[in-house]
Design a protein around this motif. Structure first.
Motif, PDB file in Angstrom:
ATOM      1  N   PRO A 141     -20.576  30.801 -31.094  1.00  0.00           N
ATOM      2  CA  PRO A 141     -21.837  30.200 -31.560  1.00  0.00           C
ATOM      3  C   PRO A 141     -22.989  31.194 -31.525  1.00  0.00           C
ATOM      4  CG  PRO A 141     -20.712  28.718 -30.048  1.00  0.00           C
ATOM      5  CD  PRO A 141     -19.974  30.021 -29.994  1.00  0.00           C
ATOM      6  N   THR A 142     -22.938  32.157 -30.587  1.00  0.00           N
ATOM      7  CA  THR A 142     -24.006  33.165 -30.466  1.00  0.00           C
ATOM      8  C   THR A 142     -23.624  34.463 -31.161  1.00  0.00           C
ATOM      9  OG1 THR A 142     -23.092  33.967 -28.371  1.00  0.00           O
ATOM     10  CG2 THR A 142     -24.734  32.207 -28.250  1.00  0.00           C
ATOM     11  N   GLY A 143     -22.594  34.423 -31.969  1.00  0.00           N
ATOM     12  CA  GLY A 143     -22.034  35.658 -32.518  1.00  0.00           C
ATOM     13  C   GLY A 143     -22.889  36.371 -33.535  1.00  0.00           C
ATOM     14  N   ALA A 144     -23.997  35.777 -33.990  1.00  0.00           N
ATOM     15  CA  ALA A 144     -24.870  36.435 -34.973  1.00  0.00           C
ATOM     16  C   ALA A 144     -25.956  37.267 -34.320  1.00  0.00           C
ATOM     17  CB  ALA A 144     -25.491  35.389 -35.901  1.00  0.00           C
ATOM     18  N   VAL A 145     -26.135  37.122 -32.991  1.00  0.00           N
ATOM     19  CA  VAL A 145     -27.241  37.810 -32.325  1.00  0.00           C
ATOM     20  C   VAL A 145     -26.750  38.514 -31.069  1.00  0.00           C
ATOM     21  CG1 VAL A 145     -28.969  36.196 -33.202  1.00  0.00           C
ATOM     22  CG2 VAL A 145     -27.853  35.746 -30.997  1.00  0.00           C
ATOM     23  N   GLU A 146     -27.628  39.379 -30.534  1.00  0.00           N
ATOM     24  CA  GLU A 146     -27.385  40.016 -29.252  1.00  0.00           C
ATOM     25  C   GLU A 146     -28.731  40.251 -28.575  1.00  0.00           C
ATOM     26  OE1 GLU A 146     -25.294  43.526 -30.305  1.00  0.00           O
ATOM     27  OE2 GLU A 146     -27.038  44.544 -31.151  1.00  0.00           O
ATOM     28  N   ASP A 192     -22.825  31.931 -18.875  1.00  0.00           N
ATOM     29  CA  ASP A 192     -23.315  30.898 -17.967  1.00  0.00           C
ATOM     30  C   ASP A 192     -22.669  29.582 -18.376  1.00  0.00           C
ATOM     31  OD1 ASP A 192     -24.732  29.918 -20.166  1.00  0.00           O
ATOM     32  OD2 ASP A 192     -26.663  30.706 -19.484  1.00  0.00           O
ATOM     33  N   ALA A 193     -23.134  28.471 -17.827  1.00  0.00           N
ATOM     34  CA  ALA A 193     -22.482  27.184 -18.092  1.00  0.00           C
ATOM     35  C   ALA A 193     -22.557  26.772 -19.557  1.00  0.00           C
ATOM     36  CB  ALA A 193     -23.109  26.101 -17.211  1.00  0.00           C
ATOM     37  N   SER A 194     -23.516  27.327 -20.309  1.00  0.00           N
ATOM     38  CA  SER A 194     -23.692  26.924 -21.705  1.00  0.00           C
ATOM     39  C   SER A 194     -22.833  27.717 -22.669  1.00  0.00           C
ATOM     40  CB  SER A 194     -25.165  27.089 -22.101  1.00  0.00           C
ATOM     41  OG  SER A 194     -25.518  28.469 -22.126  1.00  0.00           O
ATOM     42  N   ARG A 237     -14.505  28.857 -13.518  1.00  0.00           N
ATOM     43  CA  ARG A 237     -15.299  29.683 -14.424  1.00  0.00           C
ATOM     44  C   ARG A 237     -14.630  29.838 -15.791  1.00  0.00           C
ATOM     45  NH1 ARG A 237     -17.591  34.739 -10.705  1.00  0.00           N
ATOM     46  NH2 ARG A 237     -18.561  33.444  -9.085  1.00  0.00           N
ATOM     47  N   ARG A 238     -13.344  29.587 -15.858  1.00  0.00           N
ATOM     48  CA  ARG A 238     -12.645  29.640 -17.142  1.00  0.00           C
ATOM     49  C   ARG A 238     -13.101  28.470 -18.005  1.00  0.00           C
ATOM     50  NH1 ARG A 238      -7.205  28.514 -15.909  1.00  0.00           N
ATOM     51  NH2 ARG A 238      -6.665  29.156 -18.018  1.00  0.00           N
ATOM     52  N   ALA A 239     -13.333  28.745 -19.282  1.00  0.00           N
ATOM     53  CA  ALA A 239     -13.899  27.732 -20.171  1.00  0.00           C
ATOM     54  C   ALA A 239     -13.030  26.488 -20.244  1.00  0.00           C
ATOM     55  CB  ALA A 239     -14.085  28.328 -21.567  1.00  0.00           C
ATOM     56  N   GLN A 240     -11.706  26.656 -20.288  1.00  0.00           N
ATOM     57  CA  GLN A 240     -10.827  25.500 -20.432  1.00  0.00           C
ATOM     58  C   GLN A 240     -10.947  24.545 -19.251  1.00  0.00           C
ATOM     59  OE1 GLN A 240      -6.699  26.584 -20.833  1.00  0.00           O
ATOM     60  NE2 GLN A 240      -5.985  24.466 -20.999  1.00  0.00           N
ATOM     61  N   VAL A 241     -11.011  25.112 -18.042  1.00  0.00           N
ATOM     62  CA  VAL A 241     -11.098  24.271 -16.841  1.00  0.00           C
ATOM     63  C   VAL A 241     -12.467  23.605 -16.762  1.00  0.00           C
ATOM     64  CG1 VAL A 241     -10.882  24.232 -14.330  1.00  0.00           C
ATOM     65  CG2 VAL A 241      -9.457  25.785 -15.682  1.00  0.00           C
ATOM     66  N   ALA A 242     -13.521  24.393 -17.007  1.00  0.00           N
ATOM     67  CA  ALA A 242     -14.875  23.835 -16.951  1.00  0.00           C
ATOM     68  C   ALA A 242     -15.068  22.751 -18.003  1.00  0.00           C
ATOM     69  CB  ALA A 242     -15.899  24.949 -17.147  1.00  0.00           C
ATOM     70  N   HIS A 245     -33.917  31.052 -21.187  1.00  0.00           N
ATOM     71  CA  HIS A 245     -32.963  30.448 -22.107  1.00  0.00           C
ATOM     72  C   HIS A 245     -31.578  30.446 -21.458  1.00  0.00           C
ATOM     73  CE1 HIS A 245     -36.192  31.667 -24.823  1.00  0.00           C
ATOM     74  NE2 HIS A 245     -35.696  30.851 -25.758  1.00  0.00           N
ATOM     75  N   GLU A 246     -30.721  29.529 -21.909  1.00  0.00           N
ATOM     76  CA  GLU A 246     -29.307  29.583 -21.543  1.00  0.00           C
ATOM     77  C   GLU A 246     -28.594  30.468 -22.553  1.00  0.00           C
ATOM     78  OE1 GLU A 246     -28.546  25.327 -21.586  1.00  0.00           O
ATOM     79  OE2 GLU A 246     -28.338  25.362 -19.399  1.00  0.00           O
ATOM     80  N   ALA A 247     -27.648  31.249 -22.075  1.00  0.00           N
ATOM     81  CA  ALA A 247     -27.019  32.265 -22.918  1.00  0.00           C
ATOM     82  C   ALA A 247     -26.371  31.667 -24.162  1.00  0.00           C
ATOM     83  CB  ALA A 247     -25.976  33.038 -22.102  1.00  0.00           C
TER      84      ALA A 247
END
Length: 586
Positions: free
Chosen positions: A84-89, A41-43, A128-133, A5-7
């Motif tokens: 978006p993934t904040g409900a799980v770990e 990761d990229a996702s 790698r920074r979200a804003q730039v990517a 899976h993608e993270a």
């Protein structure tokens, strides 16, 4: 695949599943023997939890790792609604270090305050920074959409040469020595202008490409020596056809990228109106301050500064409340733009103040606020001199007023077309004497039909069949209907002072092609870096270029440009003279 899976895709419905993730350690938090990491990761990212004694205790930021474990719903109260993934770990059963990371030159997360040179030197970390990517992904999405629009409309994608001959197009060429022909040089293209016109002669009728362009310009804050434009040319069209295509292209991109519906047809204003009202050929219409021409108002003035071919003004709301230091700063601002200063009066409850007011007659003072629309508490700034330069100064002051007074609605999109630009502009020497004419766009821009037979007699009055798309005060695209008649092209060259011999030397291959039935044609090119910058909400085109250079043309990542060795210089023939060129006499 290394991962299942993608993270960034994990959700509540994945709870109970065993997953394998791979990515980078964005953050690490230790809580009494329990370690939490955010795996990116990229996702996106997901939280991973494990006991410190079970896995490598020296796991640090930006280590590249693979994690295997079970997805579970986070304990109540520990959710992160901002992710978006904040409900799980993921409860890790295995953590494998794929590669280690050295101490970072700057933090990846929250790296505000890091110098641009450091960011560009380590651009692979900066991305790698979200804003730039995200900015690069927006650029990619816009490129896909552009290709879809052009394909749906029957355009043919053609790549034109990157090694060509030097032709005058307004900037200096980058030159490339030719080893196999010592003393001869290629030039990198400033644009595909001549080639796309040749493609119209070839009968393809509809061409486009995402073209790389190269211009060796003087230092500019937001320019790059290499840049990209989406280049378009069409046969058997007029201005309205090209404008409709441009609106369809930009409209599709803005709608599917940002959800914004372009209000087509876009408004059009003439170049003359844009300069008269806003002091710019790319006006920002997100606020309403306009210039006022006062040439007639001061026609009989005794104030020598206003005894000029043009006098204009712009009002700064609330500007009369500025301190003397702030008003003096306006003078330095104007001088930095090459002006002598910025004259002003302050509109006060009891009349006009400021140094200029002392030089005006009672009649001029009495009506000035009304004619400019100024209210008590405002400041009126003036420019006097030659019309174009004075309007440009006031236009720049208008934009500065908009910024300082917070008048610009940053949430608004303002698109328009500026049409009917002059075909030629005068060339003046250092003392202001006109020495000739130069093309405002380029030598292949056609005149509007009503000037087709007379432009050579009155170059200063001729208008070009040209159009620019403006967004939020930036020119994002421009084009024209081209000249396709040899006789008309020769008359343009004569106005520009280009002899037949010089034209043949510089443009001979195009002129030769025009002997074989060239169709009427026109086109447009959009500055792709600037378009994508606007889409991404960036402040510079460097924000949407993967590996940009600084304003000086230096690349901190590769340290280019670099000197070449003596052997390289000799092998490339940098100092060689072309065959047949005589040696200079002693």
């Amino acid at each position: 695949m290394m991962r299942s899976h993608e993270a960034g895709t994990l959700r509540r419905e994945h709870a109970g599943q065993r997953v394998t993730l791979a990515g980078w350690v964005a953050r690490r938090r230790d809580h009494g023997g329990v370690v939490f990491i955010d795996l990116r990761d990229a996702s996106g990212s997901a939280q991973v939890v494990f006991r410190e004694e079970d896995h490598a205790h020296d796991l640090r930021s930006e280590y590249c790792v693979k994690v295997t474990g079970e997805v579970r719903v986070r304990p109540e109260g520990n959710e992160n609604p901002d992710l978006p993934t904040g409900a799980v770990e993921v409860v890790a059963s295995e953590v494998e270090v794929l590669s280690e990371a050295a101490p970072l030159p700057f933090p990846i997360e929250g790296s505000s305050g890091v110098s641009e040179e450091a960011r560009l030197k380590y651009r692979y970390l900066d991305i790698r920074r979200a804003q730039v990517a995200d900015a690069l992904r927006i650029r990619s999405q816009a490129t896909y959409l552009a290709n879809e629009v052009m394909r749906e409309r029957g355009f043919v994608y053609v790549e034109t040469p990157s090694l060509t001959r030097s032709t005058p197009e307004g900037a200096r060429d980058f030159l490339v020595p030719v080893r196999l022909q010592p003393g001869n040089w290629y030039a990198l293209p400033q644009s595909p202008q001549l080639f796309k016109q040749l493609l119209m002669v070839s009968g393809l009728e509809r061409y486009y490409q995402l073209a790389r362009c190269f211009r060796d310009e003087d230092l500019r804050a937001d320019r790059q020596p290499e840049f990209t434009q989406i280049d378009i040319e069409m046969s058997f069209v007029d201005q309205d056809d090209v404008i409709e295509l441009g609106e369809a292209l930009i409209g599709r991109i803005w709608k599917e990228t940002l959800g914004y519906e372009l209000p087509t047809p876009l408004p059009r204003i003439s170049y003359a109106e844009a300069m008269s009202r806003y002091g710019s050929d790319k006006p920002d219409l997100r606020f309403g301050v306009e210039l006022t021409e006062l040439t007639d108002y001061f026609a009989n003035t005794s104030f020598r500064v206003f005894q000029a071919p043009y006098v204009g003004a712009v009002v700064m709301p609330g500007g009369a409340g500025q301190t003397r230091k702030e008003l003096d700063a306006w003078q330095e601002w104007a001088k930095s733009r090459g002006a002598r200063g910025l004259a002003y009066v302050l509109v006060q409850e009891d009349g006009l103040g400021g140094p200029v007011a002392k030089n005006l007659s009672e009649t001029e003072i009495a009506g000035l606020a009304k004619v400019t629309g100024a209210q008590p508490g405002d400041a009126i700034f003036f420019a006097a001199g030659l019309p174009h330069a004075s309007r440009e100064l006031l236009g720049a002051a208008r934009l500065e007023i908009g910024r300082r007074c917070d008048l610009i609605d940053e949430s608004q999109w303002s698109f328009l077309w500026v049409v009917d630009a002059p075909m030629f502009e005068p060339v003046v020497d250092e003392v202001g004497r006109q020495t000739g004419w130069t093309a405002v766009h380029h030598p292949f821009t056609g005149p509007k039909p009503e000037f087709a037979d007379t432009f050579h007699d009155n170059p200063g009055e001729a208008l070009a069949y040209a159009y620019d798309m403006v967004c939020n005060g930036m020119e994002i695209g421009g084009g024209s209907i081209r000249i396709h008649r040899a006789e008309m092209q020769q008359r343009v060259f004569e106005v520009l002072g280009i002899s037949k011999e010089e034209a043949e030397s510089k443009f001979g291959f195009l002129l030769e092609a025009f002997n074989y039935g060239p169709p009427p044609h026109g086109g447009i090119a959009y500055g792709w870096d600037r378009v994508c910058m606007l889409l991404a909400g960036g402040e510079s085109i460097r924000d949407v270029i993967a590996f940009p250079k600084t304003a000086s043309g230096f690349d901190p990542l590769t340290a280019a440009p670099t000197p070449i060795t003596t052997d390289q210089r000799k092998e490339a023939g940098v100092d060689a003279k072309p065959k047949g060129e005589a040696e200079p006499k002693a």
